[in-house]
Design an enzyme around this catalytic site. Structure first.
Site, PDB file in Angstrom:
ATOM      1  N   CYS A 264       0.531  -0.838   0.079  1.00  0.00           N
ATOM      2  CA  CYS A 264      -0.327  -0.593  -0.028  1.00  0.00           C
ATOM      3  C   CYS A 264       1.064   0.716   0.395  1.00  0.00           C
ATOM      4  CB  CYS A 264      -0.720  -0.300   1.523  1.00  0.00           C
ATOM      5  SG  CYS A 264      -2.488   1.256   0.974  1.00  0.00           S
TER       6      CYS A 264
ATOM      7  N   HIS B 244      -3.480  -4.275  -0.281  1.00  0.00           N
ATOM      8  CA  HIS B 244      -3.397  -5.439   0.648  1.00  0.00           C
ATOM      9  C   HIS B 244      -3.627  -7.154   1.075  1.00  0.00           C
ATOM     10  CE1 HIS B 244      -2.905  -1.746   3.413  1.00  0.00           C
ATOM     11  NE2 HIS B 244      -4.835  -1.554   2.572  1.00  0.00           N
TER      12      HIS B 244
ATOM     13  N   GLU C 215      -3.129  -8.894   3.394  1.00  0.00           N
ATOM     14  CA  GLU C 215      -2.634  -8.977   4.557  1.00  0.00           C
ATOM     15  C   GLU C 215      -4.837  -8.949   4.659  1.00  0.00           C
ATOM     16  OE1 GLU C 215      -2.598  -4.778   5.123  1.00  0.00           O
ATOM     17  OE2 GLU C 215      -2.154  -6.644   3.938  1.00  0.00           O
TER      18      GLU C 215
END
EC number: 4.3.2.10
Length: 205
Positions: A78, A186, A188
Site C-alpha cells: 500500500c 493489501h 493481508e
C-alpha cells in the site's frame, strides 16, 4: 522475516498474514534485524508524507537501499509501495519518496474516492507474484492515490513486471523488479488470494 515498524501500517494484521503464509515473523525497527532478515516487509497506511517522515525517523530508507544493493528481497504494501517512488503529491503538498523507482504518486481520476473494496488486476503472464492465481481473482484496495504511470524500463531481459488495475483510470497495482516487489492492494486483507500471493513471495526468499 521482518516487518519494518516505522509507526505506519497494519503491523499486526501483516504479521499474522505472513505467519499464516509459513514464515517466522518479527515486527521491529532494529536496523540490524531488518538488514539481516531473509525478507523485509514495508507496510504503510495513511498519508504519503506521514509515512515518509516515519520511515526517515528509523532510517528505513537506508535499510531498504542497503538491502536492495545486496540483492535482498523487500516487499512494499500500500503506502509502503507508494514511498518507493520518487515523490508523492497529496493536497498540493509534494513529498520526496525513497526514489527506488522514478515517478510520482498522486490522486486518481475517479468519480468515487477512496477506491475501497475488491478489484481484479492485470498481471503479466510470467509474473511470479501472481503465479497460480486465476486472472479473475480479486484483491482488497483502500486508497485515493497511486502511481498512474510506470517510468522504469530496465535492461533487456530484466524489465520490471508491472501489474495494473483500474478505478476511474489505470494505475500500478503491483511491481516485481529484481529483489524489490510491491503491491498497492493489501494482501493481508485479501483472503485466500492474498495468502497465496504472500506464499509466492516467500517462496522466492
Amino acid at each position: 522475516m521482518v516487518i519494518l515498524d516505522y509507526g505506519s501500517g497494519n503491523l499486526r494484521s501483516a504479521e499474522r498474514a505472513v505467519a499464516r503464509a509459513g514464515a517466522e515473523v518479527e515486527v521491529t525497527a532494529d536496523p540490524h534485524a531488518a538488514l539481516e532478515a531473509d525478507g523485509l516487509v514495508v507496510p504503510g497506511v495513511g498519508a504519503f508524507s506521514a509515512c515518509m517522515a516515519g520511515l526517515l525517523d528509523v532510517k528505513g530508507h537506508r535499510i531498504i537501499g542497503k538491502r536492495l544493493a545486496g540483492g535482498r528481497p523487500v516487499l512494499g504494501i500500500c503506502v509502503g509501495m507508494q514511498i518507493l517512488f520518487s515523490r508523492g503529491v497529496e493536497h498540493g503538498e509534494e513529498t520526496e519518496g525513497t526514489g527506488e523507482w522514478p515517478g510520482v504518486v498522486d490522486r486518481l481520476n475517479a468519480d468515487v474516492l477512496p477506491h475501497m473494496g475488491w478489484n481484479t488486476v492485470r498481471a503479466p503472464a510470467d509474473s511470479q507474484l501472481f503465479a497460480g492465481l486465476d486472472p479473475d481473482e480479486r484483491f482488497y484496495f483502500v486508497h485515493s492515490y497511486a502511481a498512474r504511470k510506470w517510468e522504469l524500463d530496465g535492461l533487456a531481459g530484466q524489465e520490471p513486471k508491472v501489474t495494473w488495475a483500474h478505478h476511474g483510470e489505470d494505475f500500478v497495482a503491483a511491481v516485481e523488479n529484481g529483489p524489490l516487489w510491491a503491491t498497492q492492494f493489501h494482501p493481508e486483507k485479501s483472503g485466500d488470494a492474498g495468502a497465496h500471493l504472500l506464499r509466492n513471495w516467500l517462496a522466492t526468499l
